[in-house]
Each structure stands twice: as structure tokens, then as C-alpha cells.
Design an enzyme around this catalytic site. Structure first.
Site, PDB file in Angstrom:
ATOM      1  N   SER A  22       0.813  -1.226   0.000  1.00  0.00           N
ATOM      2  CA  SER A  22       0.000   0.000   0.000  1.00  0.00           C
ATOM      3  C   SER A  22       0.849   1.279   0.000  1.00  0.00           C
ATOM      4  CB  SER A  22      -0.966  -0.005   1.186  1.00  0.00           C
ATOM      5  OG  SER A  22      -1.879  -1.057   1.039  1.00  0.00           O
ATOM      6  N   THR A  67      -6.134  -2.975   7.771  1.00  0.00           N
ATOM      7  CA  THR A  67      -6.052  -4.376   7.371  1.00  0.00           C
ATOM      8  C   THR A  67      -6.068  -5.281   8.598  1.00  0.00           C
ATOM      9  OG1 THR A  67      -4.954  -5.934   5.887  1.00  0.00           O
ATOM     10  CG2 THR A  67      -3.506  -4.438   7.093  1.00  0.00           C
ATOM     11  N   LYS A  71     -10.023  -4.819  10.912  1.00  0.00           N
ATOM     12  CA  LYS A  71     -11.143  -4.433  10.048  1.00  0.00           C
ATOM     13  C   LYS A  71     -12.495  -4.425  10.771  1.00  0.00           C
ATOM     14  CE  LYS A  71      -9.143  -5.793   5.632  1.00  0.00           C
ATOM     15  NZ  LYS A  71      -9.297  -6.521   4.382  1.00  0.00           N
ATOM     16  N   ASN A  92     -12.251  -1.120   5.740  1.00  0.00           N
ATOM     17  CA  ASN A  92     -10.833  -1.141   5.364  1.00  0.00           C
ATOM     18  C   ASN A  92     -10.311   0.247   4.998  1.00  0.00           C
ATOM     19  OD1 ASN A  92     -11.760  -0.705   2.726  1.00  0.00           O
ATOM     20  ND2 ASN A  92     -10.124  -1.954   1.848  1.00  0.00           N
ATOM     21  N   GLY A 129     -14.235 -20.328   1.431  1.00  0.00           N
ATOM     22  CA  GLY A 129     -13.803 -19.556   2.595  1.00  0.00           C
ATOM     23  C   GLY A 129     -14.975 -18.725   3.105  1.00  0.00           C
ATOM     24  N   GLY A 131     -14.411 -15.941   5.631  1.00  0.00           N
ATOM     25  CA  GLY A 131     -13.888 -14.867   6.474  1.00  0.00           C
ATOM     26  C   GLY A 131     -14.217 -13.501   5.874  1.00  0.00           C
ATOM     27  N   ALA A 133     -12.618 -11.666   3.619  1.00  0.00           N
ATOM     28  CA  ALA A 133     -12.501 -11.536   2.159  1.00  0.00           C
ATOM     29  C   ALA A 133     -13.706 -12.178   1.470  1.00  0.00           C
ATOM     30  CB  ALA A 133     -11.196 -12.171   1.680  1.00  0.00           C
ATOM     31  N   LYS A 158     -19.875 -21.803   9.745  1.00  0.00           N
ATOM     32  CA  LYS A 158     -19.620 -20.418   9.315  1.00  0.00           C
ATOM     33  C   LYS A 158     -20.185 -20.175   7.918  1.00  0.00           C
ATOM     34  CE  LYS A 158     -15.413 -18.310  10.221  1.00  0.00           C
ATOM     35  NZ  LYS A 158     -13.969 -18.434  10.506  1.00  0.00           N
ATOM     36  N   GLY A 239      -5.138 -12.388  -7.382  1.00  0.00           N
ATOM     37  CA  GLY A 239      -5.548 -11.527  -6.272  1.00  0.00           C
ATOM     38  C   GLY A 239      -4.906 -10.148  -6.331  1.00  0.00           C
TER      39      GLY A 239
END
Ligand code: NAP
Length: 273
Positions: A22, A67, A71, A92, A129, A131, A133, A158, A239
Site C-alpha cells: 500500500s 487491514t 477491520k 478497510n 472460505g 472470512g 474476504a 460459518k 488476487g
């Protein structure tokens, strides 16, 4: 020789921060736009987030990227949340609106933007996934109007919770490759450099020339999932594209300037390769 005194200060908080890209992206952006600003890396331990947010409220800091692992925790220190941040359930990006701290989420746009060229090929998508993201990915897919979205996660509860929240379907982890999808998104750390680098999060049976495979992991640039998908003739997206677009959106929020994505990608690729 003159001393550079920046007029505006920005930075990223996270822990550990590692080699965040970043600062490179935003400081390059400031120089492209002739802005007297600087962007720094601030490793902030989880227990120090309150101190940091007090500092953000009283020091002349214009904007912050947030990050892992902050978050969610920064949300209690802000005055407003944008619709995107509310939908994603995470922040974010911090910026000021007058004397109010606003929390936004550019991961949503960051995740969806690279999919725009393929929209007419995507009716169904599987997100692996469950989470932070994954939440951004699901919000992005919904914004793009993808009709059938499914989620699969190692901890199936989850996945079921997220599926209920977003009104999408959940698939048992062991059955994630039973159905074919137009788009597969990996939002787990499987495939990331280190001890998970050789682990493919997907079983590749149903992946072929009509599949788009998008790995949110960008280190390495070509993960084992993307390598295997390429062998099957699938279209692959790294990504790095998500990272790039979430950063460009942050820059736009803070400065009102649009950076050239091709030049920005080149800059990041030079650093990563
Ligand atoms: P997170 O909130 O910790 O979620 C990680 C998810 O991965 C969880 O659902 C977890 O499953 C699953 N997982 C972890 N280890 C696993 C394993 N060994 N086998 C199967 N599943 C596993 O992390 P996040 O914030 O969503 O980030 C996930 C990844 O996305 C990161 O590692 C990063 O590479 C990538 N990412 C990329 C960008 C970008 O700009 N390109 C931005 C954000 C994140 P359980 O629920 O079972 O634990």
C-alpha cells in the site's frame, strides 16, 4: 536542497504488516498527481487500536487503510459507516467528512471490479472460505447481479451462517467440487507463500475452458490453484487485481483522483517479480 514537508498524512494500520504494497501504491499515486502527501506503514498491535484511533481523531491524519486484524475493531471508533462497509460487515478505509470519521470498504469494489469484463459469462459463482474476504466477495458478486452464489468453508457452520445472512446457498466442504460453477473465488489463505503454498483449495474436476478462477491470494502471483486452472484452460484472475482495485478506490476516496490502473499494475508487478 529543500526539505519535503507533506501537507497531508495517510497510512495503513495492521498487525503484522509485513511487506505491505500500500505505501508503494499510494506514494506513487501522490507523486503522479503532484500532491504533497505521504503514506506510511503503522504496525498497530491489536491491543493498541484504541490508542491509535484516539490519535487519528486528534492528529492531522487525513486517511487510513485498515487491514488484518483491525477491520472489525475500528468500527466502534467511527461516526459513520458507508452502505458498502455495513453490507461487508468490515471497514478497510477511514476518511474524514467534516469532523466525522467515516468507515468505508473498498475490498468490495476491489473484488468485483476485475470481474466486470466477464459479466456475461457469470451466472453462478462459488466462494471458498467464509472470512472477511469472502464477505467482500459475496457483496461484490451481489452488486454485480450474479444470480446463483454459493459458499463453502472448512468450518461448515460459518458457511451456513454467511449463507443465511446473504441469502445464498452453502455447500459442504467435501462437496465443493460436485457442481460446476462459472466462477470460483478462493478467499482462504491456501496457496499463499509459506507453509500453505502447495495446497490447492479446490478439487479441479469440474473446472474447464468455460470456468473463471479468481484467487484472492496474490503472493505468489500465480498460486497452485491458478496454475492448475490454467492447465484446464480456465480463465484466471490473480488476487493482485483485487489489491490494485481496492487501493485505486481508496485513492479516489481520499484525493478525488483516478490513477491509471495499467501503470499502477506495472508498478506493483515490478515490486513483486
Ligand atoms: P479470515 O477472515 O481469517 O478467513 C480465512 C478463511 O479461510 C476462513 O474461512 C478459514 O476457514 C479459511 N481457512 C483458513 N485456513 C484454512 C485451511 N487450512 N483450510 C481450509 N480453509 C482455511 O481471512 P480473510 O481476511 O478472509 O483473508 C483470506 C485471504 O484472502 C488472505 O489470506 C489473503 O490472501 C486474501 N485477501 C486478499 C486480498 C487482496 O487484496 N487480494 C484482500 C483480503 C484478503 P475456517 O472458518 O474453517 O477457519
Amino acid at each position: 536542497m529543500g526539505v519535503f514537508i507533506p501537507k497531508k498524512l495517510f497510512g495503513i494500520i495492521g498487525y503484522p504488516l509485513g511487506h505491505s504494497l500500500s505505501p508503494l501504491l499510494h506514494n506513487w499515486g501522490f507523486s503522479q498527481c503532484g500532491l504533497e502527501a505521504v503514506y506510511m506503514a503503522w504496525p498497530v498491535e491489536p491491543e493498541k487500536v484504541t490508542d491509535f484511533m484516539k490519535g487519528f481523531g486528534s492528529l492531522p491524519i487525513s486517511g487510513v487503510s485498515v487491514t488484518i486484524p483491525h477491520k472489525l475493531s475500528v468500527r466502534e471508533y467511527i461516526n459513520h459507516e458507508t452502505g458498502r462497509a455495513k453490507a461487508a460487515g468490515a471497514v478497510n478505509t477511514l476518511f474524514w467528512d467534516g469532523d466525522q470519521i467515516v468507515g468505508d470498504n473498498t475490498d468490495v469494489a476491489g473484488c468485483s471490479e476485475p470481474l466486470r469484463p466477464y459479466l456475461d459469462q457469470i451466472e453462478s459463482a462459488l466462494v471458498i472460505g467464509a472470512g472477511g474476504a469472502a464477505r467482500a466477495a459475496i457483496c461484490g458478486l451481489k452488486e454485480l447481479g450474479v444470480k446463483k452464489i454459493a459458499i463453502s468453508n472448512r468450518s461448515s457452520e460459518k458457511a451456513r451462517d454467511l449463507a443465511a445472512e446473504f441469502k445464498i446457498s452453502s455447500i459442504d466442504w467435501d462437496n465443493r467440487a460436485v457442481h460446476g460453477y462459472d466462477l470460483i473465488i478462493n478467499s482462504t489463505p491456501l496457496g499463499m507463500s509459506g507453509d500453505k503454498e502447495s495446497i490447492n483449495p479446490m478439487i479441479m474436476d469440474k473446472i474447464g475452458v468455460n470456468t473463471i478462477v479468481y484467487d484472492l491470494v496474490y503472493n505468489p502471483l500465480e498460486t497452485v490453484l491458478l496454475k492448475e486452472a490454467k492447465k484446464k484452460g480456465a480463465t484466471t484472475i490473480s488476487g493482485l487485481e483485487m489489491f490494485l482495485h481496492q487501493g485505486l478506490e481508496q485513492f479516489r476516496i481520499w484525493t478525488g483522483h483516478d490513477l491509471d490502473p495499467d501503470k499502477a499494475r506495472k508498478l506493483l508487478l515490478e515490486k513483486l517479480t
